[in-house]
Design a protein around this motif. Structure first.
Motif, PDB file in Angstrom:
ATOM      1  N   GLY A  59      75.341  34.142  68.741  1.00  0.00           N
ATOM      2  CA  GLY A  59      76.383  33.188  69.117  1.00  0.00           C
ATOM      3  C   GLY A  59      76.988  32.482  67.917  1.00  0.00           C
ATOM      4  O   GLY A  59      78.173  32.134  67.924  1.00  0.00           O
ATOM      5  N   ILE A  60      76.170  32.260  66.886  1.00  0.00           N
ATOM      6  CA  ILE A  60      76.690  31.656  65.654  1.00  0.00           C
ATOM      7  C   ILE A  60      77.777  32.549  65.048  1.00  0.00           C
ATOM      8  O   ILE A  60      78.852  32.073  64.668  1.00  0.00           O
ATOM      9  N   PHE A  61      77.495  33.841  64.976  1.00  0.00           N
ATOM     10  CA  PHE A  61      78.476  34.775  64.411  1.00  0.00           C
ATOM     11  C   PHE A  61      79.703  34.905  65.318  1.00  0.00           C
ATOM     12  O   PHE A  61      80.840  34.984  64.834  1.00  0.00           O
ATOM     13  N   LYS A  62      79.485  34.913  66.630  1.00  0.00           N
ATOM     14  CA  LYS A  62      80.607  35.006  67.581  1.00  0.00           C
ATOM     15  C   LYS A  62      81.527  33.794  67.464  1.00  0.00           C
ATOM     16  O   LYS A  62      82.735  33.889  67.718  1.00  0.00           O
ATOM     17  N   SER A  63      80.968  32.654  67.082  1.00  0.00           N
ATOM     18  CA  SER A  63      81.761  31.434  66.958  1.00  0.00           C
ATOM     19  C   SER A  63      82.485  31.338  65.618  1.00  0.00           C
ATOM     20  O   SER A  63      83.202  30.368  65.371  1.00  0.00           O
ATOM     21  N   GLY A  64      82.271  32.322  64.751  1.00  0.00           N
ATOM     22  CA  GLY A  64      82.906  32.303  63.437  1.00  0.00           C
ATOM     23  C   GLY A  64      82.240  31.372  62.449  1.00  0.00           C
ATOM     24  O   GLY A  64      82.805  31.058  61.401  1.00  0.00           O
ATOM     25  N   LEU A  65      81.028  30.917  62.780  1.00  0.00           N
ATOM     26  CA  LEU A  65      80.294  29.985  61.903  1.00  0.00           C
ATOM     27  C   LEU A  65      79.143  30.707  61.221  1.00  0.00           C
ATOM     28  O   LEU A  65      78.019  30.204  61.137  1.00  0.00           O
ATOM     29  N   TRP A  66      79.403  31.905  60.704  1.00  0.00           N
ATOM     30  CA  TRP A  66      78.366  32.766  60.147  1.00  0.00           C
ATOM     31  C   TRP A  66      77.520  32.076  59.087  1.00  0.00           C
ATOM     32  O   TRP A  66      76.323  32.359  58.956  1.00  0.00           O
ATOM     33  N   TYR A  67      78.111  31.151  58.334  1.00  0.00           N
ATOM     34  CA  TYR A  67      77.389  30.471  57.257  1.00  0.00           C
ATOM     35  C   TYR A  67      76.245  29.605  57.773  1.00  0.00           C
ATOM     36  O   TYR A  67      75.305  29.294  57.032  1.00  0.00           O
ATOM     37  N   LEU A  68      76.310  29.216  59.055  1.00  0.00           N
ATOM     38  CA  LEU A  68      75.215  28.430  59.635  1.00  0.00           C
ATOM     39  C   LEU A  68      73.970  29.278  59.882  1.00  0.00           C
ATOM     40  O   LEU A  68      72.861  28.743  59.986  1.00  0.00           O
ATOM     41  N   ALA A  69      74.175  30.589  59.986  1.00  0.00           N
ATOM     42  CA  ALA A  69      73.044  31.477  60.256  1.00  0.00           C
ATOM     43  C   ALA A  69      72.044  31.471  59.105  1.00  0.00           C
ATOM     44  O   ALA A  69      70.838  31.684  59.311  1.00  0.00           O
ATOM     45  N   ILE A  70      72.523  31.227  57.886  1.00  0.00           N
ATOM     46  CA  ILE A  70      71.635  31.274  56.712  1.00  0.00           C
ATOM     47  C   ILE A  70      70.549  30.207  56.788  1.00  0.00           C
ATOM     48  O   ILE A  70      69.348  30.535  56.731  1.00  0.00           O
ATOM     49  N   PRO A  71      70.896  28.910  56.925  1.00  0.00           N
ATOM     50  CA  PRO A  71      69.816  27.906  57.031  1.00  0.00           C
ATOM     51  C   PRO A  71      68.972  28.089  58.285  1.00  0.00           C
ATOM     52  O   PRO A  71      67.756  27.852  58.253  1.00  0.00           O
TER      53      PRO A  71
END
Length: 436
Positions: A365-377
């Motif tokens: 869902g993080i990637f689907k929302s376009g917030l891929w950079y949040l997936a790292i932390p």
């Protein structure tokens, strides 16, 4: 509606049989789960939908399991409050949580959450030790402060909508600064009960000092119930970035706290904080991530109940709370060793447990929302929690020393069944719903 009411008050009915409350608690949980099959969706006095059904099931399942496990465990540790009084409070605790997730009114939700504090506080002090008394006071004071903030949020909601009916407010789709403030305050207020940083400090103390079945109820369903209320208020005005910031910050601190824990019950308490923060992130993102949050909460409730039941078993035979004082569990009692291992794998999101499916969907869902950079932390924090917990558990499992481990079979097998259910949830989703 009659079936809804009967289901909700089943734990109270068990109190009638006060002298046999341990057995009546178990029976009331089973009957209520059967009644759950027959309740219909509604938006009248009660708000019953697919989401609330899952929370109702979670409450009833963990309440039933805790009642079974507690029949033997509480006999050893009930000193400050009596054996029967403990089960009376446990039934009240279950009722207040059922009331909270079923009622279609924000004001009564607040009353329900406040009721969970009143009914559960004395359960923390069951053993009557000085540390348990201190933990109880911290629990009451910190949570009450949070609930006071939540009360201000409820007042602002009523001022903005002139009603507190959940279904009406959600469908109105009204926005204002006051409404946004109410949602933000609810995150802080009800987030206190959900163990979200920085309002989490009561959590490790209460969990580590409460009896094992109470800790299972706290982590397995109380915190998710508070998160349910946060979600219902979030539906009014989706302050996504605020919720994301709180969730990821809370995950980060939970991962850090886990890295230096030396007591196994506190370790599992901080694990709950990490899982609730991950679920809050899923709620904030919506879509696939929201589905992941629900799956995570459901699978976590069983896995974490198993973790605290296993912890209770260890304390039952050893009277030791430090991970460094425990070893050779698997050699001396394979059932206990397997239940502890499966529980730790379940709560750390190991595939194919249901918790892994939930976390996977949230990251997707993080990637689907376009917030891929949040997936790292997020991935880093999940990995830190996984390593911290499973390294400690491995140390407790391995060794060649001989220990006399005598634990009632009902306690052993209840602790084993819980993480197995979490595993079954994951396998069912993969095989029959092709989630991955």
């Amino acid at each position: 509606m009659i079936i809804d009411i009967i289901l909700m008050v089943m734990p109270l009915i068990s109190i009638i049989f006060y002298k046999y409350n341990n057995y009546s608690s178990f029976a009331s949980g089973i009957i209520a789960m059967f009644l759950l099959l027959f309740i219909k969706n509604s938006e009248n006095i009660f708000l019953i939908d697919s989401t609330s059904r899952i929370f109702i099931f979670m409450i009833l399942a963990i309440y039933t399991a805790s009642s079974i496990y507690g029949t033997k465990y509480i006999k050893k540790y009930a000193s400050f409050i009596s054996y029967n009084t403990y089960f009376l409070l446990n039934s009240l605790f279950a009722f207040t949580m059922l009331f909270t997730v079923m009622i279609n009114n924000y004001g009564f939700m607040w009353v329900g959450i406040e009721g969970t504090t009143i009914s559960s506080a004395l359960m923390v002090i069951t053993e009557g030790t000085e540390t348990a008394k201190e933990a109880t006071w911290r629990y009451i004071i910190i949570v009450s402060a949070g609930i006071s903030i939540a009360f201000i949020a409820i007042i602002l909601i009523y001022y903005s909508f002139h009603t507190l009916t959940v279904s009406l407010i959600i469908n109105e789709n009204k926005k204002s600064i006051l409404i946004a403030l109410a949602v933000a305050l609810s995150l802080i207020g009800f987030g206190t009960k959900a163990g979200i940083f920085p309002m989490h400090s009561w959590l490790p103390d209460a969990h580590s000092e409460a009896p094992a079945p109470t800790s299972a109820m706290f982590s397995g369903v109380l915190l998710p119930v508070a998160l349910y209320v946060v979600y219902r208020i979030y539906e009014i005005d989706r302050l996504r970035m605020l919720f994301i910031i709180f969730s990821i910050t809370s995950m980060g601190f939970a991962a850090i706290f886990l890295s230096y824990q030396t007591r196994y019950k506190r370790m599992f308490a901080y694990s709950t904080m990490e899982n609730m923060s991950m679920a809050l992130l899923g709620i904030a993102l919506g879509g696939y991530a929201f589905l992941g949050a629900i799956i995570l909460l459901l699978a976590h409730s069983f896995g974490k109940a198993g973790a605290f039941f296993s912890s209770g078993n260890i304390l039952y035979y050893s009277d030791k709370k430090s991970v460094f004082d425990i070893n050779s569990i698997y050699k001396n009692n394979k059932v206990l060793g397997i239940s502890l291992l499966l529980s730790s794998l379940a709560v750390t999101g190991t595939p194919p447990f249901g918790t892994f499916i939930g976390e996977f969907l949230i990251i997707y869902g993080i990637f689907k929302s376009g917030l891929w950079y949040l997936a790292i932390p997020v991935i880093i924090f999940i990995f830190m929690a996984f390593v911290s917990i499973n390294m400690n558990v491995t140390g407790m499992m391995l060794g060649d020393e001989n220990h006399d481990i005598k634990i009632p079979k009902i306690m052993l097998y209840t602790s084993l069944i819980m993480p197995v259910i979490s595993l079954i949830i994951g396998l069912y989703l993969v095989v029959y719903h092709e989630i991955l």
